[in-house]
Design a protein around this motif. Structure first.
Motif, PDB file in Angstrom:
ATOM      1  N   ARG A  41       0.832  -1.210   0.000  1.00 33.14           N
ATOM      2  CA  ARG A  41       0.000   0.000   0.000  1.00 33.14           C
ATOM      3  C   ARG A  41       0.865   1.257   0.000  1.00 33.14           C
ATOM      4  O   ARG A  41       0.553   2.238  -0.683  1.00 33.14           O
ATOM      5  N   THR A  45       0.981   4.057  -2.928  1.00 30.08           N
ATOM      6  CA  THR A  45       0.739   5.467  -2.617  1.00 30.08           C
ATOM      7  C   THR A  45       1.875   6.327  -3.156  1.00 30.08           C
ATOM      8  O   THR A  45       1.639   7.396  -3.726  1.00 30.08           O
ATOM      9  N   THR A  77      -2.328   2.395 -10.982  1.00 32.09           N
ATOM     10  CA  THR A  77      -1.948   3.565 -10.184  1.00 32.09           C
ATOM     11  C   THR A  77      -1.148   4.548 -11.021  1.00 32.09           C
ATOM     12  O   THR A  77      -1.350   5.770 -10.939  1.00 32.09           O
TER      13      THR A  77
END
Length: 99
Positions: A41, A45, A77
């Motif tokens: 994660r 990010t 992402t």
């Protein structure tokens, strides 16, 4: 001489990319040493803000290149990152023409 908003954005973008690359590098070293790893994660990010740095980190360091679903999530992402950068640059340039 004062920096324009686009200059500041590009500096922040470069720093975010450097940070993302560093996160992948640190996690690669942790994996090799067998110590505590960076959560996926956190890597995702970092990629949201520094997509090119994350992509370089993954490919140059050969880190998490075969790990699914991380690979697909990273790709998505990075696409979000590119869309966001495009919208911000477009807004900054549109605003610069008005002033």
């Amino acid at each position: 001489m004062a920096l324009s908003r686009i200059d500041l954005f590009l500096i922040l973008l470069a720093l975010a990319n450097l940070h993302a690359f560093a996160r992948f590098w640190i996690d690669k070293r942790a994996a090799a040493a067998g110590v505590r790893r960076t959560p996926e994660r956190t890597l995702l990010t970092a990629a949201l803000f520094g997509g090119f740095g994350a992509w370089l980190g993954q490919h140059l360091l050969r880190h998490k290149t075969r790990k699914e679903p991380f690979r697909s999530r990273l790709g998505a992402t990075i696409l979000l990152h590119l869309a966001g950068v495009g919208m911000i640059v477009w807004a900054l340039l549109a605003n610069a023409r008005v002033v």
